[in-house]
Write a protein that holds these residues in place. Sequence first.
Motif, PDB file in Angstrom:
ATOM      1  N   HIS A  29     -10.873  14.134  26.239  1.00 32.83           N
ATOM      2  CA  HIS A  29     -10.643  15.211  25.052  1.00 32.83           C
ATOM      3  C   HIS A  29     -11.690  15.253  24.004  1.00 32.83           C
ATOM      4  O   HIS A  29     -12.107  14.326  23.667  1.00 32.83           O
ATOM      5  CB  HIS A  29      -9.293  15.167  24.558  1.00 32.83           C
ATOM      6  CG  HIS A  29      -8.930  15.944  23.570  1.00 32.83           C
ATOM      7  ND1 HIS A  29      -8.879  17.120  23.680  1.00 32.83           N
ATOM      8  CD2 HIS A  29      -8.495  15.652  22.189  1.00 32.83           C
ATOM      9  CE1 HIS A  29      -8.582  18.012  22.448  1.00 32.83           C
ATOM     10  NE2 HIS A  29      -8.329  16.726  21.652  1.00 32.83           N
ATOM     11  N   SER A  30     -12.214  16.558  23.946  1.00 29.47           N
ATOM     12  CA  SER A  30     -12.991  16.592  22.813  1.00 29.47           C
ATOM     13  C   SER A  30     -12.188  17.291  21.807  1.00 29.47           C
ATOM     14  O   SER A  30     -11.928  18.382  21.876  1.00 29.47           O
ATOM     15  CB  SER A  30     -14.059  17.926  23.101  1.00 29.47           C
ATOM     16  OG  SER A  30     -15.119  17.988  22.123  1.00 29.47           O
ATOM     17  N   THR A  31     -12.272  16.510  20.629  1.00 32.84           N
ATOM     18  CA  THR A  31     -11.434  16.883  19.538  1.00 32.84           C
ATOM     19  C   THR A  31     -11.893  17.962  18.819  1.00 32.84           C
ATOM     20  O   THR A  31     -11.171  18.544  17.949  1.00 32.84           O
ATOM     21  CB  THR A  31     -11.125  15.644  18.560  1.00 32.84           C
ATOM     22  OG1 THR A  31     -12.628  15.192  18.101  1.00 32.84           O
ATOM     23  CG2 THR A  31     -10.438  14.519  19.115  1.00 32.84           C
ATOM     24  N   THR A  32     -13.189  18.719  18.837  1.00 41.86           N
ATOM     25  CA  THR A  32     -13.695  19.761  18.412  1.00 41.86           C
ATOM     26  C   THR A  32     -13.893  20.872  19.065  1.00 41.86           C
ATOM     27  O   THR A  32     -14.403  21.967  18.729  1.00 41.86           O
ATOM     28  CB  THR A  32     -15.021  19.481  17.853  1.00 41.86           C
ATOM     29  OG1 THR A  32     -16.080  18.973  18.961  1.00 41.86           O
ATOM     30  CG2 THR A  32     -15.259  18.226  16.823  1.00 41.86           C
ATOM     31  N   ALA A  37      -8.400  21.298  23.353  1.00 41.47           N
ATOM     32  CA  ALA A  37      -7.278  21.210  22.603  1.00 41.47           C
ATOM     33  C   ALA A  37      -6.041  22.341  23.178  1.00 41.47           C
ATOM     34  O   ALA A  37      -4.879  21.765  23.248  1.00 41.47           O
ATOM     35  CB  ALA A  37      -7.272  21.918  21.146  1.00 41.47           C
ATOM     36  N   LYS A  40      -5.090  20.202  26.146  1.00 40.97           N
ATOM     37  CA  LYS A  40      -3.974  19.033  26.067  1.00 40.97           C
ATOM     38  C   LYS A  40      -2.746  19.511  25.525  1.00 40.97           C
ATOM     39  O   LYS A  40      -1.891  18.900  25.959  1.00 40.97           O
ATOM     40  CB  LYS A  40      -4.709  18.404  24.821  1.00 40.97           C
ATOM     41  CG  LYS A  40      -3.994  17.063  24.341  1.00 40.97           C
ATOM     42  CD  LYS A  40      -4.808  16.369  23.148  1.00 40.97           C
ATOM     43  CE  LYS A  40      -4.093  15.087  22.552  1.00 40.97           C
ATOM     44  NZ  LYS A  40      -3.117  15.394  21.726  1.00 40.97           N
ATOM     45  N   TYR A  59      -5.557   8.385  27.661  1.00 36.35           N
ATOM     46  CA  TYR A  59      -6.228   9.679  26.526  1.00 36.35           C
ATOM     47  C   TYR A  59      -7.524   9.035  25.891  1.00 36.35           C
ATOM     48  O   TYR A  59      -7.640   7.901  25.616  1.00 36.35           O
ATOM     49  CB  TYR A  59      -5.349   9.909  25.632  1.00 36.35           C
ATOM     50  CG  TYR A  59      -5.955  10.822  24.290  1.00 36.35           C
ATOM     51  CD1 TYR A  59      -5.811  11.939  24.238  1.00 36.35           C
ATOM     52  CD2 TYR A  59      -6.356  10.064  23.198  1.00 36.35           C
ATOM     53  CE1 TYR A  59      -6.488  12.907  23.391  1.00 36.35           C
ATOM     54  CE2 TYR A  59      -7.097  10.997  22.138  1.00 36.35           C
ATOM     55  CZ  TYR A  59      -7.026  12.229  22.437  1.00 36.35           C
ATOM     56  OH  TYR A  59      -7.669  13.006  21.289  1.00 36.35           O
ATOM     57  N   ASP A  61     -10.719   9.860  23.482  1.00 24.94           N
ATOM     58  CA  ASP A  61     -11.171  10.815  22.415  1.00 24.94           C
ATOM     59  C   ASP A  61     -12.773  10.625  22.718  1.00 24.94           C
ATOM     60  O   ASP A  61     -13.288   9.695  22.553  1.00 24.94           O
ATOM     61  CB  ASP A  61     -10.865  10.620  21.189  1.00 24.94           C
ATOM     62  CG  ASP A  61     -11.656  11.266  20.067  1.00 24.94           C
ATOM     63  OD1 ASP A  61     -12.894  11.738  20.149  1.00 24.94           O
ATOM     64  OD2 ASP A  61     -11.493  11.005  18.828  1.00 24.94           O
TER      65      ASP A  61
END
Length: 112
Positions: A29-32, A37, A40, A59, A61
């Motif tokens: 997952h790319s949080t930006t 998003a 997810k 998971y 990050d």
Amino acid sequence: MQWNPINSIEQIEQIKEESREQPVVIFKHSTTCSISATAKSRLERQWADAGLENVKPYYLDLLSHRPVSAEIAQSFAVKHESPQLLLIKDGQCHYHGSHLGISLQEVKRFAS
């Protein structure tokens, strides 16, 4: 759905071993990224009804752990993408999907 965090390269070998007893998914997952998003959120909403009680979700990050992300790609011989979901069974990647093409139905099919 209870995510298990991946924070180190050493965990990759542990996950491979664990996958010999129980299928595992790794969600990178790319949080930006808004697409990440969305993917997810979709996974989390669909998980309970997907029939994947026997699959352990991990998971990553990938912005915080880029070397781990690169090692996952190399270790399981898959091209790095984000977001990306990999199903690991018997120490090998049996399914990988990315972006909004991630399919829990396919994960279930390969996890059986």
